[in-house]
Design a protein around this motif. Structure first.
Motif: not given
Length: 519
Positions: A412-419, A424-428, A462-468
């Motif tokens: 979950x952390x890998x999918x919700x963090x920048x890479x 990220x692939x998913x919104x946290x 997390x909040x600032x980089x979550x566009x979804x």
């Protein structure tokens, strides 16, 4: 009387010898105490006198002898140590004699006749295993030589098939010309022979292969092929009827054009069932046809591949299945991968091997979601993320389903963090809401615990980089945090939301705490 005079002489010698060993000389007193001692002394052998007078020579001989004996002792110790090492190396799996003998009751274990009978059984089994090793297994070097020979034979077969096609084409042309010549001779010969040939060629162009097939109605090769097929079917039935299943399996595997490698033949071996003291006939059939799969251009079809994997797993022969999947020329299907995964769930000791095999099959079948799930279940999160980058056909819904099937914090952390600088692939926030809405509260709490270690900076990132995730959804996340005892995270989220431009805070409790304001 002479004997009585000789008796006291021995103590004289003893005293003299003791005096010499003590480092001193025998005194005159010692010599005279023995009756006739002076005569004995003068009559002593010269060798003994020289021996007594040469202590360095005697010491040197003793030292040499001692050194030789010590060398022999050291050599014996060394040989003993090497023997002990070999004994430990080859006897590490020896059974404790105090333990019960496997396959025997306690009463039989103390019965000499039963023990002799069991020993004979073990000897027979050992001989059978030796014969099996000679028949079914070959050295690795020999296997490499056979592979090279097979490559040469396959190339030779390809050349022969190409030559056969050319000869068949030439034969077809000769048949057409022969047919045209017969037609022209039977006709009134009003037209030229060339016109008759051209007319037949036009007929061939119109009807394509149908005209050629008509010319080959009496083709002897077709009759021979049917005759060969009937012979192989009869021979297979004969071998099965007399119980020669291994020979029948080998015969079916080497049949021309794989005419006996089908479901019908499989059912014949399946109907034989299990035979006591012999390998399962159905398993022998699959071993034979899979081992010869490289000898044919086309791989074993998907149905036989699936049935073979089922048979191998039902007999607990995972080693065979591993060899088939990784080495042989088979046609995979997602059903085969499902069967191996289901077996891994039952055999937890070999679960990792089963997941790796299933991943290979799913990748070959382009079942990327299932292959990704196998990687995650193996704990290969890094490999799973690289797999997503390689096959970019995963939607957010697909990833949510995968998280539900394999709820691992690291995934979950890998999918919700920048890479690598990519979003990220998913919104946290949406992932947290999904976890708490699908009765996966425990995973969500673990995720909050990991987030709490990073402090306010991690929450802000997390909040600032979550566009979804919308602001309303983040407010729901904050409420969930508050309800589950993570007040600090909840306050951090609300504080970050308040600091955002375009957000207004209302004092009225009848409306939401925060709402969008579009400027």
């Amino acid at each position: 009387m002479s004997r009585e005079k000789k008796k006291p002489i021995r103590p004289g010698y003893t005293v003299e010898g003791d005096a010499y060993v003590a480092g001193g000389r025998p005194t005159q007193e010692h010599t005279l105490t023995a009756d006739g001692g002076s005569e004995r002394k003068s009559a002593a052998p010269a060798s003994r006198v020289s021996w007594l007078k040469a202590p360095p020579l005697r010491m040197k001989i003793v030292e040499n002898n001692s050194l030789m004996i010590q060398l022999q002792i050291d050599q014996m110790k060394q040989l003993r140590a090497e023997y002990d090492k070999k004994e430990v190396k080859y006897c590490t799996f020896s059974k404790d004699p105090s333990q019960p003998i496997p396959g025997m009751t306690l009463q039989d274990s103390v019965n000499l006749d039963a023990l002799n009978k069991y020993m004979k059984h073990l000897n027979d089994k050992f001989e059978e295993m030796k014969q099996t090793m000679l028949i079914k297994y070959i050295p690795a070097q020999r296997m490499a030589d056979l592979d090279e020979e097979m490559i040469v034979l396959l190339k030779r077969r390809d050349v022969a098939e190409d030559l056969n096609k050319k000869l068949q084409f030439r034969h077809q042309r000769l048949q057409i010309i022969s047919h045209a010549l017969n037609s022209w001779l039977k006709s009134d010969r009003s037209g030229s022979f060339q016109d008759s040939v051209e007319q037949i060629m036009k007929t061939k162009d119109v009807h394509d292969d149908q005209a050629v097939d008509e010319l080959f109605e009496d083709n002897p090769s077709k009759a021979k092929e049917a005759e060969i097929m009937l012979y192989h079917i009869d021979r297979l039935n004969e071998l099965i009827s007399i119980g020669e299943y291994e020979k029948a399996a080998s015969f079916a595997a080497n049949s021309p054009r794989k005419i006996l490698q089908n479901i019908g033949t499989m059912n014949k071996f399946k109907a034989a069932g299990k035979i006591r003291g012999k390998p399962l006939p159905l398993l022998s059939f699959f071993e034979a046809i899979f081992s010869t799969s490289h000898a044919f251009r086309c791989p074993i079809n998907a149905d036989l591949t699936l049935e073979g994997i089922k048979c191998g797993l039902s007999e607990k022969r995972l080693d065979l299945v591993i060899n088939w999947v990784t080495q042989e020329k088979l046609t995979f299907s997602d059903k085969a991968g499902d069967v191996i995964c289901a077996y891994g769930e039952q055999d937890t000791y070999n679960k990792a091997k089963c997941l790796a095999l299933a991943q290979i099959i799913y990748s070959e079948c382009d079942q990327h979601k299932k292959a990704f799930l196998c990687l995650c279940k193996q704990g290969q999160i890094q490999g799973a993320m690289e797999y997503i980058q390689q096959f970019k056909d995963f939607t957010s819904d697909d990833l949510m389903q995968l998280i539900t099937a394999c709820p691992q914090i690291e995934l979950i952390q890998s999918l919700t963090q920048e890479r690598n600088g990519k979003p990220p692939y998913l919104s946290f926030g949406l992932t947290v809401l999904h976890l708490f809405s699908t009765d996966m509260k425990k995973v969500g709490i673990e995720l909050f615990q990991e987030l709490n270690k990073g402090g306010k900076d991690a929450v802000e990132h997390l909040v600032m980089n979550d566009s979804f995730c919308s602001l309303e959804k983040w407010q729901e996340v904050a409420n969930i945090c508050l309800q589950n005892g993570f007040e600090k995270i909840s306050n951090n989220i609300l504080s970050i939301l308040r600091s955002q431009s375009g957000v207004a805070e209302f004092e009225d409790d009848t409306i939401n705490l925060m709402e969008h304001v579009f400027w």
